[in-house]
Design an enzyme around this catalytic site. Sequence first.
Site, PDB file in Angstrom:
ATOM      1  N   LYS A  53      36.288  37.677  51.812  1.00  0.00           N
ATOM      2  CA  LYS A  53      36.177  39.040  51.269  1.00  0.00           C
ATOM      3  C   LYS A  53      35.639  39.998  52.345  1.00  0.00           C
ATOM      4  CE  LYS A  53      35.877  37.231  46.656  1.00  0.00           C
ATOM      5  NZ  LYS A  53      35.085  36.672  45.563  1.00  0.00           N
ATOM      6  N   GLN A  97      29.063  36.600  43.463  1.00  0.00           N
ATOM      7  CA  GLN A  97      29.935  35.431  43.558  1.00  0.00           C
ATOM      8  C   GLN A  97      29.508  34.377  42.530  1.00  0.00           C
ATOM      9  OE1 GLN A  97      32.707  35.246  45.687  1.00  0.00           O
ATOM     10  NE2 GLN A  97      33.139  33.445  44.453  1.00  0.00           N
ATOM     11  N   ASP A 120      35.238  43.519  40.124  1.00  0.00           N
ATOM     12  CA  ASP A 120      35.796  42.240  39.660  1.00  0.00           C
ATOM     13  C   ASP A 120      36.451  42.405  38.289  1.00  0.00           C
ATOM     14  OD1 ASP A 120      35.783  39.991  41.214  1.00  0.00           O
ATOM     15  OD2 ASP A 120      33.702  39.440  40.771  1.00  0.00           O
TER      16      ASP A 120
END
Length: 285
Positions: A53, A97, A120
Amino acid sequence: MTAQIINGKEIAEKKRLEIAKEVERLKELGVTPGLAVILVGNNHASRTYVNNKEKACKELGMNSLLIEMQEEVSEEELLAKINELNENPEIHGILVQLPLPKHIEEKKVIESISPSKDVDGFHPINIGRMMTGQDAFLPCTPYGIMVLLEETGISVAGKHVVVVGRSNIVGKPVGQLFLNQDATVTYCHSKTKDLRFHTNQADILIAAVGIPNFIKEEHVKDGAVIIDVGINRNENGKLCGDVAFDEVVEKAGFITPVPKGVGPMTITMLMYNTAKSAAWSLDRN
Ligand code: NAD
């Protein structure tokens, strides 16, 4: 019939060029999109995802901020950090995460992220907005699947889509996105009886199960579109999807490979969402 391969890597690269142009435009307007990624503990797979990322941000000219926290960090400390990032005007996207250590409640953490920075697309507000067809951050893997189909020129309206898997991050939202585009959607899961009966009716079959080579030729209708979300290791340690590619490729009309199928789209859509958030921040000012 041998299926046409949907090349996710190529489509992701094309999308990334578009995102890079958008980043340039935003920079000219004085905003550099910024993504903050919080990594708790030292999970090897999580670290790899986070590194990818960061790399993608750099390649597209975005800012990335990696915050590493010890496995033992308290829930309170983590929530305080998220709150700080919620207030930081240079950060447009916040991603924690997953998975998190057991002593931290995932739901609480997701809900503490400002919906306007939830790139997200996991926050209940964004999920609700998605369900009601409003503008929202769409979860990256499901969104990436929709873009793959669009870029391949596969129409969705009126098609029967069968989704195998009902997780909150893939199965459920991808079915909703297909419904939003006027498909007829069937969800299958671990308690579904006669899976084959359902999958054989699919014009578009989404496999999001997490079991290597689970979908076989017998599950697939002639000419169907097969989207393989799975990222697994087979008994030889080789990367493989949820679909037995070698047999299904002979029967399907279109198929995504693993790797180079859905995978590259997930990070791409994360970058897209971060740039979109930065553009929205301009509109708000
Ligand atoms: P999950 O474990 O949360 O969900 C698996 C789903 O499969 C469950 O809903 C379960 O009901 C269903 N299932 C299990 N056994 C079944 C059976 N016998 N018959 C029918 N359904 C069954 O998994 P997830 O997070 O949705 O991930 C699924 C796969 O996709 C994994 O391999 C994961 O690594 C991969 N994944 C890939 C990406 C990507 O970017 N390509 C992103 C997320 C997840």
